[in-house]
Structures are given as structure tokens and as C-alpha cells.
Design an enzyme around this catalytic site. Sequence first.
Site, short mmCIF file in Angstrom:
data_model
loop_
_atom_site.label_atom_id
_atom_site.label_comp_id
_atom_site.label_asym_id
_atom_site.label_seq_id
_atom_site.Cartn_x
_atom_site.Cartn_y
_atom_site.Cartn_z
N ASP A 1 9.51 5.59 -11.21
CA ASP A 1 8.46 5.93 -11.95
C ASP A 1 9.53 7.24 -12.55
O ASP A 1 10.13 7.90 -13.14
CB ASP A 1 7.70 6.44 -11.85
CG ASP A 1 6.88 4.89 -11.87
OD1 ASP A 1 7.02 4.28 -12.54
OD2 ASP A 1 5.15 4.86 -11.76
N SER B 1 0.67 -1.26 -0.02
CA SER B 1 0.07 -0.05 0.03
C SER B 1 0.92 1.11 0.42
O SER B 1 1.43 1.65 -0.58
CB SER B 1 -0.42 -0.56 1.32
OG SER B 1 -2.12 0.76 0.57
N LYS C 1 -1.41 -3.78 -3.28
CA LYS C 1 -2.47 -3.83 -2.76
C LYS C 1 -2.11 -2.26 -2.67
O LYS C 1 -2.21 -1.28 -2.27
CB LYS C 1 -2.25 -3.28 -0.87
CG LYS C 1 -3.34 -3.85 -0.08
CD LYS C 1 -4.26 -2.13 0.18
CE LYS C 1 -5.37 -1.87 0.54
NZ LYS C 1 -5.57 -0.40 1.01
#
Length: 439
Positions: free
Chosen positions: A317, A306, A331
Site C-alpha cells: 500500500d 497474519s 488470516k
Amino acid sequence: MLHLSRLTSLALTIALVIGAPLAFAAQPAPAVAPAGTAATTKAPLPLEELRTFAEVMDRIKAAYVEPVDDKTLLENAIKGMLSNLDPHSAYLGPEDFAELQESTSGEFGGLGIEVGAEDGFIKVVSPIDDTPASKAGIQAGDFIVKINGQPTRGQSMTEAVDKMRGKIGQKITLTLVRDGGTPFDVTLARAIIQVKSVKSQLLESGYGYIRITQFQVKTGEEVSKALAKLRKENGKKLNGIILDLRNNPGGVLQAAVEVVDHFITKGLIVYTKGRIANSELRFSATGKDESEAVPMVVLINGGSASASEIVAGALQDQKRAVLMGTTSFGKGSVQTVLPLNNDRALKITTALYYTPNGRSIQAQGIVPDIEVRKAKITNEQDGEYFKEADLQGHLGNGNGGADKPTGSSGKAKPMPQDDDYQLAQALSLLKGLSITSGR
């Protein structure tokens, strides 16, 4: 209130510390969806299903072995309605709601275990650092097959958690199975769990280590303090940083955003998409890179979930860090806590979150740039080598240096990476990155 963690039921969020804390969003989701959204689209009532529900309720009241009142049946129906949506939605009664709110402080009573359900058994997702569970040697992946001698198979998560909860100081015996081996008992004393969300230290000169155990309201602030502390201890700018997110179950969304913001100067961090208006959120960097852009390695594993995945995915990224370890939990959903009357609430999944490049992590996880699995290393004894300096009549050092290197002959203080293969590999990579970057 937005909640990000891999909790498999309400039981995972209550006083046993079995799960990540409740996350309060930057802006709370409305208790009622705005007009015109899909949530308010009127549809004819399913009369046949309602008749069936009424008939089932009537049959239970008439034929069940013990009398059951209407309130209990309706509460159970609501719980079932929520729990069957997905593993993270739940109905919170007054006590559960109060305990869920309390957990955001990072202090609560219990054993310090995060658990999940698998094939009818209770499975340890991860022990929390510096708790009775971690000190007793309980490991991620262990199955809890008995609690005080009572088998857990077939029990609901709530039932199992209720048995593990109790008075502070009282002892409880868990029967565990590890890697399919023989069951063994571990006796723990319940305690007040004070979770330190951030720990830091210099692994060696120039190389800082920051571990986040879970994302709480003040985690972003604690990371800022940890960076300042590492710089001060080092006496100058760091050569590199290792951010350890292994076995971090998640937590507060805003805290995850703040952590990423300490390491990048610009760009998107995370965004969410859902059906209601307030579930559409975007978070971007504010331009305050407190890490001074030094080389960085992030450690993740199957216990990273999460909010941990938000941080790892954003740094990956944005090409700010190299990710090392194993694929994360996966998750990628956001839970909103919607208060109801009588101190009750719904914890319901309202959105999915996406990394800056538009990746949904749900059920897939973050794949590290370099896979390094957990391992143990046995050091071999170095042999005695005959060197140039041992040759009779050898030439002296051209720069006037000593014939043999000088250094401490005593034993070095053991460091975390000495018995942590993944961390040792991260440090080796970090040194290489700092060399190639000219630091």
C-alpha cells in the site's frame, strides 16, 4: 495480549511448535469490556437454552457409558463454546496457558510443524526452518494420516497434538500423503525447537536477502541487525533487498509493525477495528528507514499469514516494495488473551486488522503484484559458439581490452536462488529495479 497467527485451534499454539507464538500487544486488552460497549449490553437470560443445557448435562451424567464428573463436563462445555466461535478462539487450561506464554520466547519442544485441520484430516501448513520436520523433508500441504500407526481421521486437533508431543529425543513416526499419492512414513525425533526468526545473507554483491520465519518479540530488532550486517558485508550501500515471508505463519503484532518501520519513513502501517475500546489500534511509521530506501521485493505465498500479511500489505500500500509469489493465507483477525482465575485464560478473536488503504485481508489474503508460482528449472548445457575473437586476423578491441572476457573458470558457490525459482525471479526483478533507479 494480542495474538496474530493462522492457528486453527489451541493445539496449534502449544509445545509442538504447531503455530505462531503468543503476541503481547503494546497495550493489553481488558479482561472485562468497558461499560457502555456492546459487550456489556444487558439482555434477558435465554432460560429455555439454559434448561436444555442443564438437561443435556444431566442426561450425560446418567446415561454415558462411563461416569463423568461435573468439572469435566463444564470444562468441555467451555471449550466447545470457544472453539465454535471461529477457528482461532480457544479456552486455555493452566498447562496450555503456561505453554502458550512460553512459546513467545521462540524456544519450545516438539517437531517443528505448523498444522491445520482439513476435511477431517491433519494437514501440514508449513514446517519451521531448521527443525526435525524441515530436515526430514516434510512439506506444506502434506496430510498426516497416521501418528505411530494410529489413524488421525476423526481425531480432534488436540488429540493429534497430544500424541505427537512427548519426551525430547523420543522418536515418532508420521504417515504422510503428498499430492494424493501413496502414503509414506517419516520418523522424527522430538527436539527442543529454537526458532531463529531472522536470517540474512548477500545473494551476490549489492543484493541482500532477509528471511523472517515467524514474528517473535525480538524480530524487529533482529531485522535491524540484519540490515546493518548486510551493509557491512557489502562494504557500501546495498543495491536492493529481498524480504522473504513465504511460509511465515505470523506472530507478534508489534514485531510486524517494527519490521515495516525499518523500510518506510512515514505513513500508516496497520490499524485494527473491533467492538471493545482497546481493540481500536493504529500504528504508523516513526521515520527511521534503516533500509536506505533501496529497491525492494517481498516474497509471499499461501503459507504467509497474519503478521506476514500485515507487513506485505503495508509495504504494498505504501508502494515501498514489489510483492512477488502467490496469494497469501488470508488470516486477518486479532486474538486477545484474557487471563481468568486459576491460571486459565481465553484466547478470543476481538478485532480485524486493515492495511493502510483500508483493505481487510480476512479470508481474502494479499495478492502479489507479480504472480510467480513455485517451479523447478533444468538448465540446458550451453553449446560452444564460434565468436569474433576466434576469427583469424580479427581486429583488436577498440579500447585496448582483452580479446576474450576474463573470469573465474571454477564453479561458483551454490546460492539459495539456484534451486529456488521464486527467489531467482525476485533477484532478477530486483536487479532491473536497481538499474532503472540508477543505482
